[in-house]
Design an enzyme around this catalytic site. Structure first.
Site, mmCIF file in Angstrom:
data_model
loop_
_atom_site.group_PDB
_atom_site.id
_atom_site.type_symbol
_atom_site.label_atom_id
_atom_site.label_comp_id
_atom_site.label_asym_id
_atom_site.label_seq_id
_atom_site.Cartn_x
_atom_site.Cartn_y
_atom_site.Cartn_z
ATOM 1 N N GLY A 1 -18.816 -3.653 -2.686
ATOM 2 C CA GLY A 1 -18.537 -4.122 -4.042
ATOM 3 C C GLY A 1 -19.579 -5.084 -4.551
ATOM 4 N N GLY A 2 -19.412 -5.471 -5.812
ATOM 5 C CA GLY A 2 -20.273 -6.491 -6.380
ATOM 6 C C GLY A 2 -20.913 -6.085 -7.693
ATOM 7 N N TYR B 1 0.845 -1.185 0.000
ATOM 8 C CA TYR B 1 0.000 0.000 0.000
ATOM 9 C C TYR B 1 0.887 1.244 0.000
ATOM 10 C CZ TYR B 1 -3.724 -3.257 1.379
ATOM 11 O OH TYR B 1 -4.614 -4.298 1.441
ATOM 12 N N PRO C 1 -16.506 -3.837 0.986
ATOM 13 C CA PRO C 1 -17.825 -4.178 1.513
ATOM 14 C C PRO C 1 -19.008 -3.663 0.707
ATOM 15 C CG PRO C 1 -16.779 -2.504 2.862
ATOM 16 C CD PRO C 1 -15.728 -3.000 1.927
#
Length: 288
Positions: A217-218, A69, A215
């Protein structure tokens, strides 16, 4: 001592990782405190430091990061903001990805790279031992024995306390368990993206913490509409409802809400105070 109202993360309840690390189930993911494309320093360094300091004030005692990161930036900021660390703070980091530019994440599971990654994380985080070290990906270009053996040996040497995995199948977890105890799994998961339900179930059955990332997403329009409907019912943000659903979905769940804004951090952590109703769970059913 701060009250529960001042430390809303405590209202999420706790989870114990590896049998000896007990943390509140509302955690923080430190990917977003870097620059665009998770590359370079943040646009607002001081705000990033404020976010990290605010996490512990809100009752968060698990922070998830990775050497990739930034690269390195997230770990460096965590140490700058929080070292010497609060006694109950657990920092989990990861290794196994290279960074060749913004939003570029080549996998490298070679022993040489993981040795460099682990040593770098220890130095940047100012630790003698990483409490939770997660393999960022299985690398199909490298024999799995190479990186699984390295992790086992690093744990035996005391550089790693507990070992976890990321973006893995049940079969890969079982393979890793031949080398060491797998105490956590970090896979993409949300109400609208439940392809890892079999992994979640395996984690529940085997005492493994499941750390969902992305959380919201999709890309499932029906799921997005359901989240929006429940959010309106509670007068909450959609992100808060997405996190509340994750907390309700499984006692193995350890959500990591990531943000680069103190305001959004404070909003997100309030998800721990939201209790979904029967009507909510009709609109957003829990995993079967």
């Amino acid at each position: 001592m701060q009250s529960v109202d001042q430390q809303p993360a405590a209202q999420a309840g706790t989870i114990t990782i590896g049998g000896d690390l007990t943390v509140n189930r509302m955690a923080y993911g430190a990917m977003r405190i870097t620059g665009d494309g998770i590359w370079g320093p943040p646009k607002d360094h001081d705000e990033a430091i404020r976010v990290l300091k605010r996490t512990t004030e809100l009752g968060i005692n698990f922070i998830d990061t990775a050497d990739s990161y930034g690269p390195y930036v997230s770990e460096e900021l965590i140490a700058e903001a929080l070292y010497p660390y609060p006694k109950d703070l657990i920092i989990g980091t990861k290794g196994g990805l290279l960074r060749t530019g913004p939003n570029q994440w080549p996998v490298d599971g070679s022993r040489k790279h993981l040795e460099e990654a682990l040593e770098g994380s220890l130095k940047r985080l100012k630790l003698n031992q990483i409490d939770l070290y997660q393999l960022h990906r299985f690398d199909d270009k490298v024999p799995s024995k190479e990186y699984l053996t390295f992790l086992k040996e690093a744990q035996q040497e005391g550089k790693i306390r507990h070992i976890g995995l990321s973006e893995v199948s049940v079969e890969q977890i079982k393979e890793a368990q031949e080398y060491f105890d797998v105490v956590s799994v970090q896979n993409m998961y949300s109400f609208g993206q439940q392809k890892w339900n079999s992994v979640l179930q395996y984690c529940e059955e085997n005492g493994i913490a499941f750390i969902p990332w992305y959380p919201l997403g999709g890309g499932d329009l029906g799921a997005e509409n359901a989240v929006k409907k429940v959010a309106e019912r509670h007068g909450a943000t959609e992100f808060q409802i997405a996190l509340a659903w994750l907390l309700a979905a499984s006692p193995a769940m350890l959500p990591i809400a990531g943000t680069s804004s103190v305001k959004h951090l404070e909003e997100n952590v309030q998800a721990a105070t939201i209790k979904l109703t029967d009507d909510d769970l009709q609109d957003m059913p829990l995993p079967a």
